[in-house]
Enzyme design. Sequence first.
Site, PDB file in Angstrom:
ATOM      1  N   SER A   1       0.844  -1.191   0.000  1.00  7.66           N
ATOM      2  CA  SER A   1       0.000   0.000   0.000  1.00  7.66           C
ATOM      3  C   SER A   1       0.880   1.241   0.000  1.00  7.66           C
ATOM      4  CB  SER A   1      -0.894   0.018   1.246  1.00  7.66           C
ATOM      5  OG  SER A   1      -1.560   1.258   1.387  1.00  7.66           O
TER       6      SER A   1
ATOM      7  N   TYR B   1      -1.460   0.031  10.490  1.00  9.58           N
ATOM      8  CA  TYR B   1      -1.659  -0.449   9.116  1.00  9.58           C
ATOM      9  C   TYR B   1      -0.467  -0.119   8.221  1.00  9.58           C
ATOM     10  CZ  TYR B   1      -3.636  -0.874   4.431  1.00  9.58           C
ATOM     11  OH  TYR B   1      -3.855  -1.215   3.116  1.00  9.58           O
TER      12      TYR B   1
END
Length: 251
Positions: A143, A156
């Site tokens: 990501s 995250y």
Amino acid sequence: MKVAIVTGGSNGIGKSVALELGKKGIGVILTYHSDQRGADDIVREIEKKHPGGAVALKLDLSKRETFEEFVQLVKKNLDERWGRKTFDYLVNNGGIGGGMPFVEMTEEYFFKILNTNFTGPFFLTQSLIRFMEEEGKIINTSSTSSRGSFPGYSAYGPSKAALTSWTRYLAKELSPRKIRVNSISPGPVHTNLGDGVFDKHPEFIQPLADQTALGKIGSPIDVANVIVSFLSDEFGWVTAQDLEVSGGFLL
């Protein structure tokens, strides 16, 4: 016939990857966590239209104690469905999103994120790599959060950064077998990640699109097309790389 394993294949990016691989005549073992209906629908669509066929298997990446049973199911399906003892492609796409302010972070939430997004793929790959074909291909879905700093994503983002870093180490260790390992880092993509945040809060979409050079957030197929291309022989001399697929997010 080539066979691919796609984790998190019941929706979003994983769903699009599974369907695109199916179109190319590649057999697909896709995994789901809770959405069995969605996974079964994808299997039916691939089985109806494409010769490679597909099966769906349940997998919880946060529970390593279930991996051995999962691996045995993979071997069973490889043998019974495709007459194979090995597979060719692994797409480590399964994961969870969502955020929590750092000062409110609990150990339970932290380890749920870490175990699902990094520890799970790490040890699952360790189990599966033993019967991957020589010259196989692995793609890890990371990501852009791994290189940014967004409030609430202090668990995250680092979990995805670990996945990206691991990609390079894995590429080095598996290079004697000519197995290529790469990762892709999507920007904001309209999926159900983060418990369907974009469907629940559509007001988030335009501000993110405004921060993207190409003027929109991504769709699952935008990322899936890149993953499938990475798996092809056209990228046969590319390994240990991370490619941002974001439309120029925060450019």
